[in-house]
Design an enzyme around this catalytic site. Structure first.
Site, PDB file in Angstrom:
ATOM      1  N   GLU A  74       0.826  -1.211   0.000  1.00 38.71           N
ATOM      2  CA  GLU A  74       0.000   0.000   0.000  1.00 38.71           C
ATOM      3  C   GLU A  74       0.860   1.261   0.000  1.00 38.71           C
ATOM      4  O   GLU A  74       1.592   1.511   0.954  1.00 38.71           O
ATOM      5  CB  GLU A  74      -0.909   0.039   1.228  1.00 38.71           C
ATOM      6  CG  GLU A  74      -1.808   1.273   1.250  1.00 38.71           C
ATOM      7  CD  GLU A  74      -2.633   1.391   2.520  1.00 38.71           C
ATOM      8  OE1 GLU A  74      -3.639   2.125   2.485  1.00 38.71           O
ATOM      9  OE2 GLU A  74      -2.272   0.766   3.532  1.00 38.71           O
ATOM     10  N   ASP A 129      -5.476   2.750  -1.893  1.00 35.18           N
ATOM     11  CA  ASP A 129      -6.242   3.588  -0.976  1.00 35.18           C
ATOM     12  C   ASP A 129      -6.428   4.949  -1.636  1.00 35.18           C
ATOM     13  O   ASP A 129      -5.471   5.700  -1.832  1.00 35.18           O
ATOM     14  CB  ASP A 129      -5.490   3.711   0.351  1.00 35.18           C
ATOM     15  CG  ASP A 129      -6.304   4.411   1.418  1.00 35.18           C
ATOM     16  OD1 ASP A 129      -6.884   5.473   1.119  1.00 35.18           O
ATOM     17  OD2 ASP A 129      -6.327   3.914   2.562  1.00 35.18           O
ATOM     18  N   GLU A 153     -12.099   2.722   5.404  1.00 32.75           N
ATOM     19  CA  GLU A 153     -11.055   2.990   6.409  1.00 32.75           C
ATOM     20  C   GLU A 153     -11.050   4.487   6.730  1.00 32.75           C
ATOM     21  O   GLU A 153     -10.156   5.224   6.320  1.00 32.75           O
ATOM     22  CB  GLU A 153      -9.678   2.532   5.900  1.00 32.75           C
ATOM     23  CG  GLU A 153      -8.640   2.516   7.007  1.00 32.75           C
ATOM     24  CD  GLU A 153      -7.251   2.193   6.510  1.00 32.75           C
ATOM     25  OE1 GLU A 153      -6.532   1.444   7.200  1.00 32.75           O
ATOM     26  OE2 GLU A 153      -6.852   2.693   5.437  1.00 32.75           O
TER      27      GLU A 153
END
Length: 272
Positions: free
Chosen positions: A143, A178, A246
């Site tokens: 990530e 993300d 998230e």
């Protein structure tokens, strides 16, 4: 519409962690993710999943000394055995939770070191982790994280992550995209989704409002449009993954605050 998973490390903070499974299920979630499971026995977490009809879709491998500020060990020379032990522990939990994805945090660049110096360690560590994970059908995720939330993090950009995938050379290594982090570092999210999702190397999405990391309908991003782009591209390329929620609820830990903030999700999926 994509499938959404509740991040239990951030959502439902008014509840004890183990009670967040039921709270997520009551709100219509069918998948969950979280940062770390290691404070609990695998059988306890597996029981919560089963009792609430939930799938575990993602969690992180051990990050080193989290409370001491560490954010992973994958890029750190001299910590290879610790990294491997952590991967073995993570895979034990992945098996018990039937979780197909484990995020391996890259770590912080030590003061006085250059990213290029750490790249061979990172590549070798992730390659080893991928080969171990492949034995039980688990994907290893990388990530990119923005430099505002975690200054000095080794991996920050989508293009760098995909370059590393090519160098690592293992089919079960994928990118955890993300959109919150990506917007802060790079922007141009719709075009990046169109560029990278068809490659088959994006294993998971996560979302939050920018800049305050609240609900996706708070801030500068047009998430309904971005979700429609993911839908369009997924239909063409066959992607069937999850989007992790998230974010930190804007209502904080007030009772029912997470649920009250899910209007954005109810508008997208009115039957849920």
């Amino acid at each position: 519409m994509p499938r959404f998973a509740a991040n239990l490390s951030m959502l439902y903070p008014e509840h004890d962690f183990l009670d967040r499974y039921a709270a997520a299920a009551r709100d219509g979630f069918r998948g969950v993710e979280f940062l770390f499971p290691y404070a609990y026995e695998p059988k306890e977490l597996a029981s919560r999943l089963q009792d609430n009809g939930l799938e575990q879709v993602l969690f992180n491998a051990p990050p080193g000394n989290w409370d001491g500020g560490e954010r992973g060990t994958a890029c750190l020379p001299g910590r290879e055995q610790e990294f491997r032990d952590g991967v073995v522990q993570a895979l034990r939990y992945a098996e018990a939770l039937e979780c197909p994805r484990v995020h391996v945090m890259a770590g912080l660049v030590p003061q006085g070191r250059e990213r290029a110096d750490l790249r061979p360690t990172y590549v070798a560590n992730v390659r080893w982790a991928a080969r171990e994970a492949a034995k039980q059908g688990v994907n290893v995720l990388l990530e990119p994280i923005n430099t505002r939330d975690i200054p000095g993090f080794f991996l920050n950009r989508q293009d760098h992550a995909h370059e590393l995938l090519a160098e690592i050379g293992e089919a079960n290594v994928q990118v955890q995209m993300d959109l919150y982090h990506c917007q802060i570092v790079e922007g141009d999210l719709a075009m990046k989704i169109r560029q990278y999702l068809p490659t088959g190397r994006v294993g998971h999405f996560q979302v939050a409002g920018v800049p305050q990391r609240h609900e996706p309908d708070v801030g500068e991003l047009n998430y309904p449009y971005l979700f429609s782009v993911i839908d369009e591209v997924s239909a063409a390329c066959g992607w069937q993954g999850w989007i992790g929620c998230e974010y930190r609820p804007a209502r904080g830990a007030q009772a029912g605050g997470t649920s009250e903030g899910l209007g954005w999700l109810r508008r997208l999926t009115p039957s849920s």
